[in-house]
Motif scaffolding. Structure first.
Motif, PDB file in Angstrom:
ATOM      1  N   PHE A 125       0.811  -1.223   0.000  1.00  0.00           N
ATOM      2  CA  PHE A 125       0.000   0.000   0.000  1.00  0.00           C
ATOM      3  C   PHE A 125       0.840   1.265   0.000  1.00  0.00           C
ATOM      4  O   PHE A 125       0.351   2.354  -0.287  1.00  0.00           O
ATOM      5  N   LYS A 126       2.119   1.133   0.366  1.00  0.00           N
ATOM      6  CA  LYS A 126       2.969   2.323   0.541  1.00  0.00           C
ATOM      7  C   LYS A 126       3.006   3.184  -0.718  1.00  0.00           C
ATOM      8  O   LYS A 126       3.185   4.411  -0.629  1.00  0.00           O
ATOM      9  N   ASP A 127       2.863   2.575  -1.885  1.00  0.00           N
ATOM     10  CA  ASP A 127       2.979   3.339  -3.133  1.00  0.00           C
ATOM     11  C   ASP A 127       1.914   4.442  -3.227  1.00  0.00           C
ATOM     12  O   ASP A 127       2.150   5.482  -3.832  1.00  0.00           O
ATOM     13  N   THR A 150      10.135  -0.832   8.439  1.00  0.00           N
ATOM     14  CA  THR A 150      10.102  -2.256   8.736  1.00  0.00           C
ATOM     15  C   THR A 150      10.190  -3.035   7.422  1.00  0.00           C
ATOM     16  O   THR A 150      10.101  -4.248   7.428  1.00  0.00           O
ATOM     17  N   GLY A 151      10.325  -2.340   6.318  1.00  0.00           N
ATOM     18  CA  GLY A 151      10.581  -3.002   5.037  1.00  0.00           C
ATOM     19  C   GLY A 151       9.855  -2.420   3.848  1.00  0.00           C
ATOM     20  O   GLY A 151      10.465  -2.062   2.845  1.00  0.00           O
ATOM     21  N   ASN A 152       8.530  -2.312   3.948  1.00  0.00           N
ATOM     22  CA  ASN A 152       7.775  -1.876   2.771  1.00  0.00           C
ATOM     23  C   ASN A 152       8.005  -0.416   2.414  1.00  0.00           C
ATOM     24  O   ASN A 152       8.058  -0.056   1.241  1.00  0.00           O
ATOM     25  N   THR A 153       8.135   0.432   3.433  1.00  0.00           N
ATOM     26  CA  THR A 153       8.416   1.837   3.146  1.00  0.00           C
ATOM     27  C   THR A 153       9.745   1.940   2.395  1.00  0.00           C
ATOM     28  O   THR A 153       9.850   2.671   1.404  1.00  0.00           O
ATOM     29  N   SER A 154      10.741   1.184   2.843  1.00  0.00           N
ATOM     30  CA  SER A 154      12.052   1.274   2.194  1.00  0.00           C
ATOM     31  C   SER A 154      11.965   0.831   0.733  1.00  0.00           C
ATOM     32  O   SER A 154      12.563   1.454  -0.149  1.00  0.00           O
ATOM     33  N   ASP A 198      15.605  -1.644  16.830  1.00  0.00           N
ATOM     34  CA  ASP A 198      14.325  -1.950  16.204  1.00  0.00           C
ATOM     35  C   ASP A 198      13.826  -0.750  15.400  1.00  0.00           C
ATOM     36  O   ASP A 198      14.531   0.256  15.252  1.00  0.00           O
ATOM     37  N   PHE A 199      12.596  -0.841  14.886  1.00  0.00           N
ATOM     38  CA  PHE A 199      12.051   0.232  14.045  1.00  0.00           C
ATOM     39  C   PHE A 199      12.014   1.563  14.782  1.00  0.00           C
ATOM     40  O   PHE A 199      12.322   2.612  14.213  1.00  0.00           O
ATOM     41  N   ASP A 200      11.639   1.508  16.068  1.00  0.00           N
ATOM     42  CA  ASP A 200      11.522   2.766  16.823  1.00  0.00           C
ATOM     43  C   ASP A 200      12.875   3.466  16.932  1.00  0.00           C
ATOM     44  O   ASP A 200      12.952   4.696  16.870  1.00  0.00           O
ATOM     45  N   VAL A 250      -8.151  -2.783   9.343  1.00  0.00           N
ATOM     46  CA  VAL A 250      -6.803  -2.458   8.866  1.00  0.00           C
ATOM     47  C   VAL A 250      -5.772  -2.819   9.938  1.00  0.00           C
ATOM     48  O   VAL A 250      -6.037  -2.662  11.138  1.00  0.00           O
ATOM     49  N   PRO A 251      -4.597  -3.335   9.523  1.00  0.00           N
ATOM     50  CA  PRO A 251      -3.552  -3.568  10.524  1.00  0.00           C
ATOM     51  C   PRO A 251      -3.003  -2.238  11.028  1.00  0.00           C
ATOM     52  O   PRO A 251      -2.964  -1.257  10.280  1.00  0.00           O
ATOM     53  N   GLY A 252      -2.555  -2.215  12.273  1.00  0.00           N
ATOM     54  CA  GLY A 252      -2.000  -0.973  12.827  1.00  0.00           C
ATOM     55  C   GLY A 252      -0.534  -1.145  13.172  1.00  0.00           C
ATOM     56  O   GLY A 252      -0.159  -2.029  13.950  1.00  0.00           O
ATOM     57  N   GLY A 253       0.316  -0.298  12.579  1.00  0.00           N
ATOM     58  CA  GLY A 253       1.745  -0.309  12.875  1.00  0.00           C
ATOM     59  C   GLY A 253       2.168   1.079  13.316  1.00  0.00           C
ATOM     60  O   GLY A 253       2.039   1.451  14.489  1.00  0.00           O
ATOM     61  N   ASN A 254       2.615   1.877  12.338  1.00  0.00           N
ATOM     62  CA  ASN A 254       2.969   3.267  12.639  1.00  0.00           C
ATOM     63  C   ASN A 254       1.726   4.162  12.566  1.00  0.00           C
ATOM     64  O   ASN A 254       1.797   5.362  12.763  1.00  0.00           O
ATOM     65  N   LEU A 255       0.607   3.557  12.216  1.00  0.00           N
ATOM     66  CA  LEU A 255      -0.736   4.152  12.253  1.00  0.00           C
ATOM     67  C   LEU A 255      -0.972   5.247  11.212  1.00  0.00           C
ATOM     68  O   LEU A 255      -1.832   6.116  11.392  1.00  0.00           O
ATOM     69  N   GLY A 256      -0.235   5.179  10.120  1.00  0.00           N
ATOM     70  CA  GLY A 256      -0.455   6.122   9.021  1.00  0.00           C
ATOM     71  C   GLY A 256      -1.745   5.821   8.278  1.00  0.00           C
ATOM     72  O   GLY A 256      -2.547   6.719   8.008  1.00  0.00           O
ATOM     73  N   ASN A 257      -1.966   4.550   7.959  1.00  0.00           N
ATOM     74  CA  ASN A 257      -3.179   4.185   7.209  1.00  0.00           C
ATOM     75  C   ASN A 257      -4.443   4.561   7.956  1.00  0.00           C
ATOM     76  O   ASN A 257      -5.307   5.241   7.414  1.00  0.00           O
ATOM     77  N   ALA A 332       6.137  -6.188   9.703  1.00  0.00           N
ATOM     78  CA  ALA A 332       5.722  -4.870   9.187  1.00  0.00           C
ATOM     79  C   ALA A 332       5.112  -3.994  10.282  1.00  0.00           C
ATOM     80  O   ALA A 332       5.193  -2.765  10.222  1.00  0.00           O
ATOM     81  N   ILE A 333       4.483  -4.644  11.270  1.00  0.00           N
ATOM     82  CA  ILE A 333       3.815  -3.862  12.319  1.00  0.00           C
ATOM     83  C   ILE A 333       4.514  -4.036  13.682  1.00  0.00           C
ATOM     84  O   ILE A 333       3.906  -3.857  14.735  1.00  0.00           O
ATOM     85  N   GLU A 334       5.797  -4.345  13.619  1.00  0.00           N
ATOM     86  CA  GLU A 334       6.581  -4.545  14.846  1.00  0.00           C
ATOM     87  C   GLU A 334       7.075  -3.175  15.343  1.00  0.00           C
ATOM     88  O   GLU A 334       8.242  -2.814  15.211  1.00  0.00           O
ATOM     89  N   ILE A 335       6.140  -2.402  15.889  1.00  0.00           N
ATOM     90  CA  ILE A 335       6.401  -1.004  16.240  1.00  0.00           C
ATOM     91  C   ILE A 335       5.766  -0.733  17.599  1.00  0.00           C
ATOM     92  O   ILE A 335       4.593  -1.066  17.809  1.00  0.00           O
ATOM     93  N   SER A 336       6.518  -0.125  18.521  1.00  0.00           N
ATOM     94  CA  SER A 336       5.872   0.138  19.815  1.00  0.00           C
ATOM     95  C   SER A 336       5.719   1.627  20.143  1.00  0.00           C
ATOM     96  O   SER A 336       5.075   1.969  21.125  1.00  0.00           O
ATOM     97  N   CYS A 377      -1.312 -12.743   0.964  1.00  0.00           N
ATOM     98  CA  CYS A 377      -0.828 -11.474   1.521  1.00  0.00           C
ATOM     99  C   CYS A 377       0.311 -11.765   2.486  1.00  0.00           C
ATOM    100  O   CYS A 377       0.599 -12.918   2.792  1.00  0.00           O
ATOM    101  N   GLU A 378       0.944 -10.708   2.988  1.00  0.00           N
ATOM    102  CA  GLU A 378       1.995 -10.899   3.988  1.00  0.00           C
ATOM    103  C   GLU A 378       1.375 -10.935   5.387  1.00  0.00           C
ATOM    104  O   GLU A 378       0.196 -10.572   5.564  1.00  0.00           O
ATOM    105  N   PRO A 379       2.135 -11.354   6.404  1.00  0.00           N
ATOM    106  CA  PRO A 379       1.534 -11.580   7.730  1.00  0.00           C
ATOM    107  C   PRO A 379       0.781 -10.364   8.306  1.00  0.00           C
ATOM    108  O   PRO A 379      -0.341 -10.522   8.801  1.00  0.00           O
TER     109      PRO A 379
HETATM  110  N1  F0G Z   1       0.949  -3.619   6.678  1.00  0.00           N
HETATM  111  C1  F0G Z   1       2.122  -3.597   6.038  1.00  0.00           C
HETATM  112  C2  F0G Z   1       2.364  -4.619   4.990  1.00  0.00           C
HETATM  113  C3  F0G Z   1       3.081  -2.599   6.351  1.00  0.00           C
HETATM  114  O1  F0G Z   1       4.227  -2.587   5.709  1.00  0.00           O
HETATM  115  C4  F0G Z   1       2.805  -1.675   7.378  1.00  0.00           C
HETATM  116  C5  F0G Z   1       3.771  -0.667   7.772  1.00  0.00           C
HETATM  117  C6  F0G Z   1       1.566  -1.761   8.011  1.00  0.00           C
HETATM  118  C7  F0G Z   1       0.666  -2.731   7.644  1.00  0.00           C
HETATM  119  C8  F0G Z   1       1.190  -0.792   9.067  1.00  0.00           C
HETATM  120  O2  F0G Z   1       0.725   0.369   8.492  1.00  0.00           O
HETATM  121  O3  F0G Z   1       2.108   2.030   9.683  1.00  0.00           O
HETATM  122  O4  F0G Z   1       0.105   2.697   8.392  1.00  0.00           O
HETATM  123  O5  F0G Z   1      -0.130   1.459  10.532  1.00  0.00           O
HETATM  124  N2  F0G Z   1       4.952  -0.646   7.393  1.00  0.00           N
HETATM  125  C9  F0G Z   1       5.889   0.440   7.652  1.00  0.00           C
HETATM  126  C10 F0G Z   1       7.181   0.223   6.912  1.00  0.00           C
HETATM  127  C11 F0G Z   1       6.031   0.816   9.047  1.00  0.00           C
HETATM  128  O6  F0G Z   1       8.206   0.760   7.332  1.00  0.00           O
HETATM  129  O7  F0G Z   1       7.172  -0.429   5.882  1.00  0.00           O
HETATM  130  P1  F0G Z   1       0.699   1.737   9.333  1.00  0.00           P
END
Ligand code: F0G
Length: 448
Positions: A125-127, A150-154, A198-200, A250-257, A332-336, A377-379
């Protein structure tokens, strides 16, 4: 009136509310340090009467902006002139109605939809966000950029950077990235820096590096990135024939989405382009459950923008005291310490949202279920289905509700995890390869 003059940047803190020009490059409010929004003077922007008018643009395949699933909606994120807009054909993603998984979860068969953002050029989704942020970077004449990831942004940053002729540096936590993503960053020519952390830790370093060296920051702190990510919601509504679903998961990581989705719905409602706002469910992994802990246990809320900072500070101080580092197979969501926490709280407020954390074992089985009946999809993406299962069982989501789960990244992003799950029979849906002698009779016997 020049359309771009109708866009500006504003601090989300109601006690500050400082406004800035879109030509100013900043990723946090220089007055109070809070997050920034990209906002518009809507009365100065020509908008269609109905959302459905946007789909007419689909017919113009030769117009690069109409072809993009992000820029097709450009009037709703109009912060830069068309000449600066960068596109790689992102957003050609699909919303699949998935009856088999719906039935497995006890939902009405026609009510579950999977939004496959793994179909983007870099596989996630990063694109959606990068096309917008890089367009802004081109508008302000940036030459070098950076991100923590955590990978996809890079992967996405590396791809768009080389297409824009920009130098790019990506920071990743050592051993914390799936191989599909690491291979993309290196192959696309990014300077790849692995930090022993880690990511943080990476997020902290990249902000310091960007401000010291004047690099353009491409994490979701960048308010233009989130503008691009709004379009994921426009495309879901478009695929549902311009009807709003009942739930977004939606999955929550850095919570941008989640932040971007809340803003998208708030704006559409404000503009009279939708009649109601769907609810949102944000799913953490139990190994990285800051949002779930803060919202469900500590009762943190948006509170009209006056978020109780002490609750957050105390929580982070405890993480530090315990030397806590998040761990989940959903890397991808290993963020605290999610940077968009406050914007996400706003989205939860706007969308009457809920938050849940699910264990890795359930994420793995959900991923295999999506692979078995869908496009895979990925985990991290599969956390949606794992979470949805609980929300239905707990009666939070009704069996008749129309649900759209955002599958954020492609199956091939993390091949190791998938191979190990099946080969080592790690879960309920393991489908390991069967070894057989190089002998026709035995092969036929086996298949028969
Ligand atoms: N799903 C995937 C596949 C992701 O790569 C990420 C975030 C998320 C969910 C979480 O989305 O941050 O908007 O809550 N990946 C980031 C990265 C952090 O660096 O690729 P989010």
């Amino acid at each position: 009136m020049d359309k771009i003059k109708a866009a500006y940047i504003q601090c989300i803190n109601p006690d500050c509310g400082a406004k800035f020009d879109c030509m100013d490059v900043m990723f946090k409010c220089p007055k109070c340090g809070e997050l920034l929004d990209t906002l518009y003077e809507w009365d100065k922007i020509e908008l269609p009467d109905r959302l459905s008018d946007f789909s007419k643009r689909w017919a113009n395949k030769n117009n690069r902006l109409d072809f993009s699933g992000v820029w097709r909606f450009r009037d709703l994120l109009n912060f830069c002139p068309d000449s600066c807009k960068v596109t790689l054909g992102e957003g050609q993603t699909v919303l699949e109605q998935n009856c088999a998984i719906a039935q497995q979860l006890g939902l009405k068969p026609d009510s579950l939809h999977l939004q496959y953002e793994g179909l983007n050029p870099s596989g996630s989704f990063k694109d959606n966000g990068m096309t917008a942020a890089f367009s802004h970077a081109m508008m302000v004449g940036a030459k070098s950029c950076a991100c923590a990831s955590t990978g996809n942004t890079s992967a996405a940053v590396a791809l768009y950077a080389h297409n824009c002729g920009m130098k790019c540096t990506v920071f990743i936590g050592s051993g914390r990235i799936a191989f599909g993503k690491l291979s993309q960053a290196m192959d696309y020519g990014a300077q790849t820096i692995q930090i022993l952390g880690d990511f943080d830790d990476c997020m902290k370093q990249v902000q310091a590096v960007c401000s010291k060296l004047g690099l353009y920051l491409l994490n979701s702190l960048n308010p233009y990135r989130l503008e691009g990510q709004k379009t994921i919601m426009y495309r879901i509504i478009e695929a549902l024939e311009w009807k709003v679903p009942d739930w977004i998961v939606v999955p929550g990581g850095n919570l941008g989405n989640s932040s971007a989705f809340g803003k998208a719905f708030y704006e559409l409602k404000q503009l009279g382009l939708i009649d109601r706002i769907p609810r949102i469910a944000i799913i953490n992994s139990t190994g990285a459950s800051t949002l779930a802990d803060l919202v469900n246990n500590k009762k943190l809320s948006w509170n009209n923008g006056r978020v109780d900072r002490k609750i957050i500070d105390d929580y982070y101080a405890d993480l530090t005291a315990r030397k806590f580092s998040p761990h989940t197979i959903a890397s991808a969501i290993e963020i605290s310490r999610p940077v968009n926490l406050k914007k996400c709280l706003r989205a939860i407020d706007v969308c009457n949202g809920v938050v849940l954390a699910v264990p890795d074992s359930e994420i793995k089985d959900a991923k295999a279920l999506i692979g078995k009946y869908g496009l895979g999809c990925e985990p991290a993406s599969a956390a949606t289905i794992a979470g949805l299962k609980h929300l239905i069982a707990d009666g939070v989501i009704d069996k008749n509700a129309r649900v759209a789960c955002v599958l954020t990244g492609h199956l091939l992003k993390d091949p190791d995890l998938t191979v190990n799950y099946h080969r080592e029979k790690q879960g309920l849906l393991a489908n390991p390869p069967i070894e057989v002698p190089n002998d026709l009779e035995q092969i036929i016997k086996l298949i028969g």
